[in-house]
Design a protein around this motif. Structure first.
Motif, PDB file in Angstrom:
ATOM      1  N   ALA A  46       0.832  -1.213   0.000  1.00 22.47           N
ATOM      2  CA  ALA A  46       0.000   0.000   0.000  1.00 22.47           C
ATOM      3  C   ALA A  46       0.864   1.259   0.000  1.00 22.47           C
ATOM      4  CB  ALA A  46      -0.931  -0.013   1.208  1.00 22.47           C
ATOM      5  N   GLU A  81      -4.317   3.497  -5.163  1.00 20.84           N
ATOM      6  CA  GLU A  81      -4.731   2.397  -4.308  1.00 20.84           C
ATOM      7  C   GLU A  81      -4.000   1.130  -4.722  1.00 20.84           C
ATOM      8  OE1 GLU A  81      -8.956   1.822  -3.942  1.00 20.84           O
ATOM      9  OE2 GLU A  81      -9.259   3.811  -3.077  1.00 20.84           O
ATOM     10  N   SER A 102      -6.093  -0.609  -0.539  1.00 24.46           N
ATOM     11  CA  SER A 102      -5.800   0.540   0.306  1.00 24.46           C
ATOM     12  C   SER A 102      -6.721   1.699  -0.033  1.00 24.46           C
ATOM     13  CB  SER A 102      -4.335   0.970   0.139  1.00 24.46           C
ATOM     14  OG  SER A 102      -4.062   1.349  -1.195  1.00 24.46           O
ATOM     15  N   THR A 107      -3.589   4.647   3.996  1.00 26.52           N
ATOM     16  CA  THR A 107      -2.238   5.224   3.943  1.00 26.52           C
ATOM     17  C   THR A 107      -2.292   6.747   3.934  1.00 26.52           C
ATOM     18  OG1 THR A 107      -2.254   5.048   1.515  1.00 26.52           O
ATOM     19  CG2 THR A 107      -1.245   3.223   2.743  1.00 26.52           C
ATOM     20  N   HIS A 143      -0.611   3.719   9.871  1.00 26.35           N
ATOM     21  CA  HIS A 143      -1.581   3.102   8.963  1.00 26.35           C
ATOM     22  C   HIS A 143      -2.733   2.542   9.792  1.00 26.35           C
ATOM     23  CE1 HIS A 143       0.922  -0.380  10.119  1.00 26.35           C
ATOM     24  NE2 HIS A 143      -0.222  -1.033  10.073  1.00 26.35           N
TER      25      HIS A 143
END
Length: 154
Positions: free
Chosen positions: A19, A26, A84, A112, A118
């Motif tokens: 990610a 993404e 992500s 992210t 995260h």
């Protein structure tokens, strides 16, 4: 369906690294596991986001077909499907929910948006219903569930 995603730390690290590497687009991928009912993520398979977008992910249809044929040949199933979110929290969007087609998979999202931290969360998505589930990060899958004579995994 209330469940827990039990996942090895190295697989969590691999998802987060993928990610971060693909940010600001993404990232997406799959973790396959044995088709034996253990619900154990084993084989990390990063995929290319064919959309190459910071707000949307899409598996390349040829890559996805190849992946499913490979999993069939290996007696595997998609245990984790991950992607992500680059600017929002790790919660499925309406599009994510609409695209969710694997009722037994854990849908993992990692945000992210913060370069230092995260957010790693897991969901079950069945018939449009999103249910967050706890994530248990383990160093290894120490014992197979084989009954009273549990043996260490090979």
């Amino acid at each position: 369906m209330c469940s827990v995603l039990r996942i090895r730390r190295d697989l969590v690290d691999a998802i987060v690294e993928h990610a971060r590497r693909d940010h600001p687009d993404e990232a997406c991928g799959v973790i396959a596991g044995p088709d034996d009912g253990t619900d154990r993520p084993e084989r990390f398979i990063p995929m290319l986001n064919a959309a190459r977008s910071p707000t949307f992910y899409e598996f390349d249809s040829a890559d996805l077909l190849r992946l499913y044929r490979e999993m069939d040949a290996n007696d595997e199933v998609p245990v984790v499907i991950y992607h992500s979110h680059t600017a929002t929290e790790a919660y499925p969007s309406r599009t994510d929910v609409k695209l969710a087609q694997e009722p037994f998979a854990h849908y993992v999202l990692v945000s992210t948006r913060d370069p230092e931290e995260h957010d790693f969360r897991s969901y079950r998505i069945v018939n449009g219903v999103v249910t967050e589930e706890p994530v248990e990060v383990v160093e290894s899958y120490m014992f197979a569930n084989t009954g009273s004579d549990d043996l260490p995994d090979a």
